[in-house]
Design a protein around this motif. Structure first.
Motif: not given
Ligand SMILES: Nc1ncnc2c1ncn2[C@@H]1O[C@H](COP(=O)(O)OP(=O)(O)OP(=O)(O)O)[C@@H](O)[C@H]1O
Ligand SMILES: [Zn+2]
Length: 731
Positions: A203-204, A209, A232-234, A268, A325, A385, A551, A591
């Protein structure tokens, strides 16, 4: 006549299961590689041990009095030097048996002396027509098209790996019949070189990030806390950091909480990387675990993703560790060798001189403190994200609400609204079973466990009253044993009753329950997760199982049914956990495309815990707790251990701890609190006491505690005790 018995000249040191504080000495006619297993005599038995470097007093015992090794089981080192060093450190640091780290590092079959060879595999290769065919020509089957396209990409694969990707044996057989592929059996133990080649484009990254990814440098040991709000897309940051690591030809280790390692998580990683991903978790059979472990240690996997004990998996040329986590309680083992896998991962990264990323929305106080004092790099993702806003959070004052079994009118109305809009609703109730008590309405009697100091939980499924601490079960009494009234019934609401109630209120909507009963196995858990993917509205109800990084795309309302009990727990970390749990559960809302809402039912809406949490300000909440910890010298500002002791005789357990307290105080290096009864003062017929040992210096704590095992044998006079270093809970 003189017979001369020839003494094997080599002194071998072996880590052996049992209460030993170092390796035992044996002799052998040739040297044995460190890290190989051997079978050695111990008393009348023969046991499997691991050869290690000599302990401090290993060299002076006369060699003629050593017994010879029975058999050497491995031709070379099975555990490499880095894992041997880490394993030895584990036993020392957690003040447990010397061998415990070595045994933890080995899969069960190897601990039992089984062979360390990879099983033969079925390999799938394209035939000449298979290379040439255009996938579209396989008109009738999309799966076969995908399979051919995949094989044309990666040229060869094992049947096992393809099945892990979801292809069936039947689909493979069809392609064999069409002469497009062949399946051959052979063994393969050659390492692969990681390449970082992707199946699907990354992903971009958004700005935050990208900044985080750029900060994760390649320098020797650099720990990072990646603190990113929920959603937040960690994971995308992990994936891209791993990609860079693989591109450099190095391997990556990813740790996730037990419940977080679902097929979805593994997929994934698999759908991103062409390099092989190997998973290690509790759902594997012993044979599968052995196979995965061997692939990892032979260097056939580029990425190992696993739960707690995977932290000790040998991985040649390890370049990055990720702990997802990081605050999760499942990283701490709660029996036997009580290690904290996140801390072991930090030690491993330190010794290997590599970066490590600890990711979470709700950092443990330890990690937050490390980041705020500059010991860890602090990477922040403050926004979701996809640009979605965090959900609005409100409390519902239960004192002013009508309710049905604890479900308020206000929450009920909002549930109905969200369902009517076609969304999913998640209700959190951290109490499994039908009702937390079985109660007499006339005199107040409650059914208690005969073996524990605890009430029994009523379960409708199987119609019995069960103790959640020792598993004792009995039939619910129809009349009260105290006043003989027949007004006895279930009181309060657990997940089972919640499911029943919601089913009656919303008969057209599926109710999907998650708790240790409805999702008692990994398989059942995954089946429930899959039900949440079905289209249309649904109600998801469950315990903290729901809080772990899942998710749920279509959940727009999270309702917290009851958490009040957590506000008043006596445990040191209860409030920290409470804040983490509320933040994580709330973070499941909104989400996807639609804005989320969170409603918290409570009889204590003025509790200060809700102020920062309503504003998504976990940081302020955590810093308040840190300030309290500092005032009382508690971790991370001081160091703690708990000594727990239990016995069928309360006085014996207490007396043993009393002796220990005297001894510890005499070292003048630690503070001691206790003996005091444990929070659950009797469990499974044993009385439980504890001693809390505290020091401002880690080394003082260890110096004082280390001699205890010599002074006080572990199981004597029906008293047993253990030390828990860096305890996760004081209960
Ligand atoms: N750069 C991006 N652009 C668009 N979508 C994104 C990007 N990065 C992540 N996402 C999307 O955002 C959603 C949440 O990402 P992710 O599950 O990684 O969050 P997380 O930070 O691990 O959250 P949590 O701590 O709640 O589990 C996912 O659907 C992911 O595909
Ligand atoms: Zn019990």
């Amino acid at each position: 006549m003189t017979s001369q018995i020839k003494i094997p000249p080599y002194r071998i040191h072996v880590a052996i299961p049992g209460p030993f504080s170092g390796p035992l000495g044996y002799c052998h006619h040739s040297p044995v590689a460190l890290g190989a297993r051997c079978l050695v005599p111990l008393g009348r038995r023969s046991v499997v041990g691991v050869t290690v470097a000599p302990g401090p007093d290993g060299a002076d015992y006369p060699i003629e009095r050593l017994k010879p090794i029975g058999a050497v089981l491995d031709p070379g080192a099975l555990l490499p030097a880095d894992i041997l060093a880490l394993a030895a450190w584990l036993g020392r640091y957690y003040l447990h048996e010397f061998s415990s780290g070595f045994l933890l590092a080995l899969p069960a079959l190897l601990r039992k002396g089984g062979g360390a060879e990879l099983p033969v595999e079925e390999w799938v290769t394209l035939t000449v027509p298979g290379v040439a065919i255009l996938p579209d020509q396989l008109k009738r089957s999309v799966a076969q098209q995908q399979l051919i396209a995949l094989l044309q990409d990666i040229s060869t694969s094992t049947v096992r790996a393809l099945r892990e990707r979801g292809f069936s044996r039947g689909q493979l057989t069809s392609l064999v019949k069409k002469d497009l592929i062949t399946i051959q059996i052979h063994q393969d133990d050659q390492p692969i070189a990681p390449t970082g080649t992707l199946f699907e484009p990354a992903l971009e990254l958004n700005n935050e990030q990208q900044l985080a990814l750029d900060a994760v440098n390649r320098e020797p040991y650099s720990p990072f806390l990646l603190e990113g709000v929920t959603g937040s897309g960690k994971t995308e940051v992990y994936l891209q950091a791993i990609e860079r690591c693989l591109r450099e030809g190095k391997r990556a280790l990813v740790l996730v909480p037990e419940i977080g390692l679902t097929p979805q998580t593994i997929q994934r990683f698999q759908s991103r990387f062409q390099d092989r991903v190997v998973a290690l978790h509790s759902g594997l059979s012993d044979a599968q675990r052995l196979s995965a472990w061997l692939q990892a240690s032979l260097g056939q996997a580029a990425i190992v993703i696993g739960t707690r004990s995977a932290v000790l998996t040998p991985l040649p040329n390890l370049g990055l560790i990720v702990v997802d986590e990081e605050h999760d309680l499942s990283y701490k083992q709660q029996d036997s060798l009580r290690y904290q896998a996140r801390d072991v991962a930090l030690k491993r990264a330190h010794d290997a001189g590599i970066p490590i990323i600890l990711g979470t929305a709700t950092p443990s106080l330890e990690s937050l403190h490390n980041a705020q004092t500059g010991r860890f790099g602090h990477l922040l993702l403050n926004h979701r994200a996809g640009g979605m806003a965090l959900p609005g959070v409100e409390t519902i004052d239960m004192r002013k609400q009508q309710h049905q079994n604890g479900l308020s009118e206000r929450l009920l109305m909002r549930v109905a609204d969200h369902l009517a809009d076609g969304n999913q609703v998640l209700l959190f109730l951290n109490r499994r079973g039908y009702a937390p008590s079985w109660f007499c309405a006339d005199c107040g009697w409650m059914a208690d466990c005969v073996f524990c100091d605890a009430h029994l939980t009523h379960h409708r499924q199987g119609y019995s009253n069960i103790c959640h601490h020792c598993g004792h079960r009995e039939a619910p009494r129809k009349s009260c044993p105290t006043c003989h009234s027949n007004q006895v019934s279930a009181m309060g609401t657990g997940t089972e009753r919640a499911e029943e109630l919601l089913g009656e209120l919303f008969p057209a909507v599926p109710v999907i329950r998650f708790d240790r009963d409805a999702a008692s196995t990994r398989h059942k858990f995954v089946a429930q997760l899959e039900r949440t993917d079905l289209p249309g509205p649904a109600i998801i109800v469950g315990t903290q199982m729901l809080a772990k990084g899942h998710h749920f795309e279509r959940v727009t309302l999270v309702g917290i049914w009851d958490i009040d009990i957590g506000l008043f727990s006596a445990d040191l970390r209860a409030r920290e956990r409470m804040g983490q749990l509320l933040t994580q559960v709330s973070g499941r809302s909104g989400r996807g495309e639609r804005r989320g809402e969170v409603l918290i039912q409570t009889y204590y809406p003025d509790d200060p815990i809700f102020v920062p949490l309503k504003q998504h300000d976990y940081r302020t909440f955590a810093n308040d707790l840190l300030a309290e910890r500092q005032r009382s010298g508690l971790p991370p500002f001081g160091y703690l251990a708990v000594i727990r002791c239990d016995s069928a005789f309360a006085d014996r357990a207490e007396a043993r701890l009393q002796q220990m307290a005297h001894y510890l105080l005499s070292t003048k290096r630690v503070r001691v609190l206790g003996p005091i009864p444990a929070l659950l003062s009797r469990r499974a017929g044993k009385h439980r006491f504890m001693l809390i040992v505290q020091s401002d210096k880690r080394s003082h704590l260890h110096q004082s505690l280390t001699p205890l095992h010599q002074h006080y044998p572990r199981d004597q006079q029906q008293v047993s005790w253990h030390i828990d270093i860096d305890p996760a809970e004081l209960a």
